[in-house]
Motif scaffolding. Sequence first.
Motif, PDB file in Angstrom:
ATOM      1  N   TYR A  71       1.051  -1.417  -0.125  1.00 46.16           N
ATOM      2  CA  TYR A  71       0.122   0.169   0.368  1.00 46.16           C
ATOM      3  C   TYR A  71       0.836   1.308  -0.176  1.00 46.16           C
ATOM      4  N   ILE A  72       0.404   2.617  -0.791  1.00 46.01           N
ATOM      5  CA  ILE A  72       1.058   3.583  -0.237  1.00 46.01           C
ATOM      6  C   ILE A  72      -0.197   4.522   0.323  1.00 46.01           C
ATOM      7  N   GLU A  73       0.898   5.417   1.385  1.00 45.34           N
ATOM      8  CA  GLU A  73      -0.133   6.103   2.943  1.00 45.34           C
ATOM      9  C   GLU A  73       0.391   7.755   1.953  1.00 45.34           C
ATOM     10  N   VAL A  74      -0.351   8.057   1.786  1.00 43.50           N
ATOM     11  CA  VAL A  74       0.002   9.377   1.560  1.00 43.50           C
ATOM     12  C   VAL A  74      -1.111  10.999   2.465  1.00 43.50           C
ATOM     13  N   THR A  75      -0.795  11.644   2.934  1.00 45.67           N
ATOM     14  CA  THR A  75      -0.621  12.669   3.655  1.00 45.67           C
ATOM     15  C   THR A  75      -0.635  14.487   3.006  1.00 45.67           C
ATOM     16  N   SER A  76      -1.839  15.132   3.524  1.00 44.57           N
ATOM     17  CA  SER A  76      -2.247  16.908   2.647  1.00 44.57           C
ATOM     18  C   SER A  76      -3.166  17.288   3.847  1.00 44.57           C
ATOM     19  N   PRO A  77      -2.264  18.762   4.213  1.00 48.47           N
ATOM     20  CA  PRO A  77      -2.840  19.739   5.664  1.00 48.47           C
ATOM     21  C   PRO A  77      -4.104  19.777   4.280  1.00 48.47           C
ATOM     22  N   ILE A  78      -4.722  20.104   5.759  1.00 46.39           N
ATOM     23  CA  ILE A  78      -6.064  21.124   5.552  1.00 46.39           C
ATOM     24  C   ILE A  78      -5.632  22.268   5.797  1.00 46.39           C
ATOM     25  N   ASN A  79      -6.038  23.611   5.226  1.00 49.15           N
ATOM     26  CA  ASN A  79      -5.954  25.136   5.550  1.00 49.15           C
ATOM     27  C   ASN A  79      -7.064  25.003   5.238  1.00 49.15           C
ATOM     28  N   LEU A  80      -8.198  26.417   6.342  1.00 49.65           N
ATOM     29  CA  LEU A  80      -9.114  27.351   6.456  1.00 49.65           C
ATOM     30  C   LEU A  80      -9.007  28.001   5.189  1.00 49.65           C
ATOM     31  N   PRO A  81      -9.341  28.534   4.417  1.00 55.22           N
ATOM     32  CA  PRO A  81      -9.748  30.287   3.991  1.00 55.22           C
ATOM     33  C   PRO A  81      -9.062  31.192   4.475  1.00 55.22           C
ATOM     34  N   GLY A  82      -8.676  32.145   4.161  1.00 54.46           N
ATOM     35  CA  GLY A  82      -7.328  33.354   4.882  1.00 54.46           C
ATOM     36  C   GLY A  82      -6.871  33.013   6.155  1.00 54.46           C
ATOM     37  N   LYS A  83      -6.483  31.663   6.441  1.00 57.67           N
ATOM     38  CA  LYS A  83      -6.231  30.870   6.897  1.00 57.67           C
ATOM     39  C   LYS A  83      -4.438  30.356   6.950  1.00 57.67           C
ATOM     40  N   LYS A  84      -3.507  30.355   7.683  1.00 54.85           N
ATOM     41  CA  LYS A  84      -1.721  30.187   7.429  1.00 54.85           C
ATOM     42  C   LYS A  84      -2.219  28.357   8.386  1.00 54.85           C
ATOM     43  N   LYS A  85      -2.725  28.471   9.343  1.00 54.84           N
ATOM     44  CA  LYS A  85      -2.290  27.442  10.657  1.00 54.84           C
ATOM     45  C   LYS A  85      -2.909  26.479  10.125  1.00 54.84           C
ATOM     46  N   ILE A  86      -2.733  25.021  10.112  1.00 52.15           N
ATOM     47  CA  ILE A  86      -2.829  24.047   9.852  1.00 52.15           C
ATOM     48  C   ILE A  86      -4.082  23.765   9.598  1.00 52.15           C
ATOM     49  N   ASP A  87      -5.150  23.302   9.921  1.00 53.03           N
ATOM     50  CA  ASP A  87      -6.228  22.895  10.527  1.00 53.03           C
ATOM     51  C   ASP A  87      -6.858  21.556  10.734  1.00 53.03           C
ATOM     52  N   GLY A  88      -5.981  20.938  10.051  1.00 45.30           N
ATOM     53  CA  GLY A  88      -6.245  19.202   9.827  1.00 45.30           C
ATOM     54  C   GLY A  88      -5.341  18.490   8.366  1.00 45.30           C
ATOM     55  N   VAL A  89      -5.930  17.099   8.616  1.00 49.34           N
ATOM     56  CA  VAL A  89      -5.127  16.753   8.049  1.00 49.34           C
ATOM     57  C   VAL A  89      -6.042  15.435   6.961  1.00 49.34           C
ATOM     58  N   ILE A  90      -5.081  15.319   6.282  1.00 52.39           N
ATOM     59  CA  ILE A  90      -6.111  14.329   5.186  1.00 52.39           C
ATOM     60  C   ILE A  90      -5.321  12.487   5.024  1.00 52.39           C
TER      61      ILE A  90
END
Length: 497
Positions: free
Chosen positions: A152-171
């Motif tokens: 298997y291949i495992e990939v992560t991607s950050p979630i950024n809400l509009p107007g924020k530089k802070k990472i709010d979650g991860v896929i």
Amino acid sequence: MYIRSGEWVIISKIKYQFISNRKIFGNMRFCVILCTMLAGLIPCLATLFGIVRFYESRAVELRTAEIQNQCTILSNQLSAYGYLSDPTSEVIDSNLTQLTNIYNGRVMIMDEDLCVIKDTYNLDEGKTNVSENVVRCMKAEPTNHYDKKNHYIEVTSPINLPGKKKIDGVILASVSTDSIEVTKQVFYTHGGVVVGIAAILLAVFGVALANKLVKPIHKITGAIENVSEGYSDDVLHVDTFAETSQLSEAFNKMLGRLKQLDDSREEFVSNVSHELKTPMTSMKVLADSLLEQEGLPVEMYREFMEDIAKEIDRENQIITDLLSLVKMNRTGQTMNIQQVNINDLLEQILKRLKPIAEKKNVEMVLESFRPVSAEIDETKFTLAVSNLVENAIKYNHENGWVHVSLNADHKYFYLKVEDSGLGIPQEDQAHIFERFYRVDKSHSREIGGTGLGLAIARNAVIVHRGSIKVYSEEGEGTTFTVRIPLIYTTVPEGVGR
């Protein structure tokens, strides 16, 4: 011409090497076939594994990039729909379902507290995911990982809400690579068939090549079997390869040499028979003369008996010289090597020969340019010098001279025996070291020579790894030069006359 015992030993050894070891030829054929197959199969297998590895690497790379791109798109959609605060969007759920179905994978969405708010497998929702890749992604380090063992291949991607530089979650997306493994197996299956066909072709080619390589050896074997029955000149003509051509040429040269040795042996036997028969004939004539005549005076008996005694001495001298020569020629003869003062030894030899010189009024002079000590077999060296000096005395003029000189350098010592004697014709100088060879046979027998003295001298020099040469002009005397190493070695340093 037929093979005698000496040649038979040599031929038998060669025959043993080629015939008795037929197993070697079988092993040789097997090795040729094996090497041919390995030479062809190793590149084929290397190519096959290289292609499969390249395909796997490239397929994983493309699949990872594709999943990473899908996760990025999904991350933008999650931000747009505010899915982290309200995970009830049917559009997002539909996209997630579609993504997991297409790639046969699993998608989990974590908020900023690493709590799983969505799991397409519905296993870990509400749980906290603190895996290394998720934590690294929360620090703005998107990751991907290929687990070859578990496919298997495992990939992560950050979630950024509009107007924020802070990472709010991860896929976190995990995608199966079973399709890649299936393709790899197809490659291996088809590649194995190709390699198998190549192996069969290589085996056939290897058998043909082995037969071609071994065929000249069999020709040589057959020729040697024929030679064992009775050889003639030029029996080998195997020019298939450079090596077999060289072997054929060397073998033919050996046969030529054996023929020369055979001729030399026949001549030697003939000479020995003649030399031993001559004194016996003389004694028989003298004895018959005494038996046929009666009433001979005592002086006549004494004279005849003296002549018989001389012939017996002559016969004994021939036998003694023959034994010395045989000992010299014997392979593996024992050399009693020791450090000897050559100056003192020469003085002793000349002192023993002085009575012979005095009978012909020949002056003997010993000249030593420096003290010389060398590793020699004293008995054999004495035999060589005695024969050279005694010949110089015997084949000299009345009131002549014999000059013996000794010199040395850092490696050799040099002995020179010069005389004012009869000299040796130019055409005879190449043969004087041969057994029983005489320049003037009638004169030699009158002097009492056996024709073996120079042969003995030469052999005695050769066993010391030395060389002996002759320089002479007819009627102007003769010079023999001897060169012998100061330190005895078991490897010949060059033999010459």
